[in-house]
Design an enzyme around this catalytic site. Structure first.
Site, PDB file in Angstrom:
ATOM      1  N   ASP A 173       0.893  -1.248   0.097  1.00 15.16           N
ATOM      2  CA  ASP A 173      -0.053  -0.053   0.261  1.00 15.16           C
ATOM      3  C   ASP A 173       0.882   1.301  -0.065  1.00 15.16           C
ATOM      4  OD1 ASP A 173      -2.227   1.629   0.233  1.00 15.16           O
ATOM      5  OD2 ASP A 173      -3.303   0.256   1.670  1.00 15.16           O
ATOM      6  N   GLU A 206       0.285  -0.299  -5.210  1.00 16.57           N
ATOM      7  CA  GLU A 206      -0.724   0.907  -5.485  1.00 16.57           C
ATOM      8  C   GLU A 206      -0.316   2.119  -5.971  1.00 16.57           C
ATOM      9  OE1 GLU A 206      -4.070   0.867  -2.764  1.00 16.57           O
ATOM     10  OE2 GLU A 206      -3.564  -1.060  -1.903  1.00 16.57           O
ATOM     11  N   TRP A 207       1.104   2.105  -6.401  1.00 20.25           N
ATOM     12  CA  TRP A 207       1.776   3.217  -6.952  1.00 20.25           C
ATOM     13  C   TRP A 207       1.065   4.213  -7.740  1.00 20.25           C
ATOM     14  CZ3 TRP A 207       7.050   1.608  -9.885  1.00 20.25           C
ATOM     15  CH2 TRP A 207       7.826   2.825 -10.178  1.00 20.25           C
ATOM     16  N   PRO A 208       0.348   3.890  -8.655  1.00 19.63           N
ATOM     17  CA  PRO A 208      -0.264   4.779  -9.612  1.00 19.63           C
ATOM     18  C   PRO A 208      -1.341   5.820  -8.740  1.00 19.63           C
ATOM     19  CG  PRO A 208      -0.710   2.726 -10.475  1.00 19.63           C
ATOM     20  CD  PRO A 208       0.532   2.540  -9.570  1.00 19.63           C
ATOM     21  N   LEU A 209      -1.894   4.886  -7.847  1.00 19.98           N
ATOM     22  CA  LEU A 209      -3.010   5.661  -7.247  1.00 19.98           C
ATOM     23  C   LEU A 209      -2.576   6.777  -6.195  1.00 19.98           C
ATOM     24  CD1 LEU A 209      -5.925   5.620  -5.768  1.00 19.98           C
ATOM     25  CD2 LEU A 209      -5.230   3.702  -4.322  1.00 19.98           C
ATOM     26  N   TYR A 210      -1.438   6.515  -5.691  1.00 22.82           N
ATOM     27  CA  TYR A 210      -0.791   7.543  -4.835  1.00 22.82           C
ATOM     28  C   TYR A 210      -0.153   8.697  -5.607  1.00 22.82           C
ATOM     29  CZ  TYR A 210      -2.562   4.886  -0.888  1.00 22.82           C
ATOM     30  OH  TYR A 210      -3.390   4.030   0.199  1.00 22.82           O
ATOM     31  N   ASP A 234     -10.504   2.803  -3.357  1.00 24.39           N
ATOM     32  CA  ASP A 234     -10.938   1.173  -3.104  1.00 24.39           C
ATOM     33  C   ASP A 234     -12.415   1.059  -3.257  1.00 24.39           C
ATOM     34  OD1 ASP A 234      -8.484   0.977  -1.413  1.00 24.39           O
ATOM     35  OD2 ASP A 234      -9.570   0.976   0.449  1.00 24.39           O
TER      36      ASP A 234
END
Ligand SMILES: *[C@@H]1O[C@H](CO)[C@@H](O)[C@H](O)[C@H]1NC(C)=O
Ligand SMILES: *[C@@H]1O[C@H](CO)[C@@H](O)[C@H](O)[C@H]1NC(C)=O
Ligand SMILES: *[C@@H]1O[C@H](CO)[C@@H](O)[C@H](O)[C@H]1NC(C)=O
Length: 424
Positions: A173, A206-210, A234
């Site tokens: 995460d 979850e690199w691109p999400l953040y 999510d």
């Protein structure tokens, strides 16, 4: 050139990482060109606790649904006895809230001693004895999203701990990470650290999400380090949430579709089929579109209490075969007209999957006419084809010509999933 780039990165990292890992930083930079761990050649299938069980750590009030080894052992038993494993669901994955509040005296992560009295290693043995694989969760920053110890400064130690425990997948995460540089360096570093353990561990990012709020992610680069990657928030147990994920995915398809392929997938998050929030038609829509999008199929539901209809949908062999198609090309939204979305995905053996989604949320079932020559880059049905409806129920629709018009009826918020086979 790549080796040099990584070496420079290691030098930069040495400014921010504590000295105890520095030694490891400098010895272990392999000349990695792309994430080449031989894993996730088709989208990962399994079960992940988060959406259904969240961070429930209260085993007194909720003995049957707190995050504990008992919960995972029960799910492992059911994955085998109820046909999930046979259908392809292989990875039993732990999400946040498995850890004790602090690391041990050697700096290693440890499971909560009350909820996981046997520790993760024993749980992994149990899961492996069932022929399944175990997934675990950690975070690139200073804390996990729920506030447990983060991996920042401990990437090598944590990778080694997971390998020692014989873990098979890591969901990493991105909470509590204070800069884009720490985020990108951390995700890359952990990928290399996992590789150095020598154990095959699927790496779920979850690199691109953040990254999105700070900078448009470079998906080519992300795909070189991760087996799948989340771009959007999510999933919740609601139709609103499924729609938002589909809308995001189609709006950004020009960016995300072409980077997907064997070894690396866009992850639109868990399947919530079998829970409380979706109608039957909406559950069909999630299953059909996750197959079209070549998405990891990670269910989050309670396998002890799931109705037969949801179970049959999740175990539908034809739909799973589309999701797992060896060509590994992600599908896309072809067009939207008259409140219908038409999605298509090229499959191996010159077949195509087509999903027709009725996005109108009022009224009853509506007809949609499809000119077959418009599908599959004009070759799906050239000069003729055989069409099978797979969802909501399997039905052979028969032979059609290139010039035929197919008339189908779709319920509000529902989807019809078709497979088009071109005779050669
Ligand atoms: C580590 O990376 C190398 C180079 O890409 C690859 O050949 C090897 O299989 C990887 N090992 C593991 C355990 O992932
Ligand atoms: C973790 O916390 C330290 C100390 O506050 C800070 O210097 C560092 O940048 C933080 N790391 C991340 C990834 O946020
Ligand atoms: C994205 O990353 C790839 C691979 O690391 C690199 O070749 C490319 O130049 C990057 N693109 C941009 C726009 O930075």
């Amino acid at each position: 050139m790549v080796r040099e780039k990584l070496y420079n990165r290691a030098q930069r990292l040495s400014c921010v990482l504590p000295l105890n890992v520095l030694g490891l930083v400098l010895w272990g930079i392999p000349g990695v060109r792309a994430l080449n761990n031989g894993l996730a050649m088709t989208p990962t299938m399994g079960w992940l606790h988060w959406e259904r069980f969240m961070c429930n750590v209260d085993c007194k009030e909720y003995p049957d649904s707190c995050v504990s080894e008992q919960l995972f052992m029960q799910m492992a038993d059911l994955m085998v006895s109820d046909g999930w494993k046979d259908a392809g669901y292989e990875y039993l994955c732990i999400d946040d809230c498995w850890m004790a509040a602090t690391r041990d005296s050697k700096g290693k992560l440890q499971a909560d001693p009350e909820r996981f009295p046997g520790g993760i290693r024993r749980l992994a043995n149990y899961v492996h004895s069932k022929g399944l694989k175990l997934g675990i969760y950690a975070d690139v920053g200073n804390k996990t999203c729920a506030g447990y110890p983060g991996s920042f400064g401990y990437y090598d130690i944590d990778a080694k701990t997971f390998a020692d425990w014989e873990v098979d997948l890591l969901k990493f995460d991105g909470c509590y990470c204070d800069s884009l540089k720490h985020l990108a360096d951390g995700y890359k570093y952990m990928s290399l650290a996992l590789n150095r353990t020598g154990r095959s561990i699927v790496y779920s990012c979850e690199w691109p999400l953040y990254a999105w709020p700070l900078q448009k992610p470079n998906y080519t680069e992300i795909q070189e380090y991760c087996n799948h990657w989340r771009s959007f928030g999510d999933v919740l147990d609601s139709w609103q949430s499924i729609k938002a994920i589909l809308d995001w995915s189609s709006s950004n398809q020009g960016t995300i579709v072409n980077v997907a392929g064997p070894g690396g997938w866009n992850d639109p998050d868990m399947l919530v089929i079998g829970n409380f929030g979706l109608s039957w038609d909406q559950q069909v829509t999630q299953m059909a579109l996750w197959a079209i999008m070549a998405a990891p199929l990670l269910m989050s539901n309670d396998l002890r209490h799931i109705n037969p209809q949801a179970r049959a949908l999740l175990q539908n062999k034809d739909v799973i075969a589309i999701n797992q198609d060896p060509l590994g090309k992600q599908g896309y939204l072809l067009r939207k007209e008259d409140n219908f979305e038409v999605w298509e995905r090229p499959l191996s053996s010159l077949s195509w999957a087509v999903a027709v989604r009725n996005v109108q949320e009022i009224g009853g079932p509506r007809f949609h006419m499809i000119s077959l020559f418009t599908l599959g880059k004009a070759v799906a049905c050239n000069p003729a084809c055989f069409i099978t409806q797979l969802l909501p129920v399997k039905k052979e629709l028969g032979f059609f010509q290139w010039s035929s018009i197919l008339k189908i009826k779709v319920n509000p918020t529902g989807t019809i999933l078709l497979q088009i086979n071109t005779p050669n």
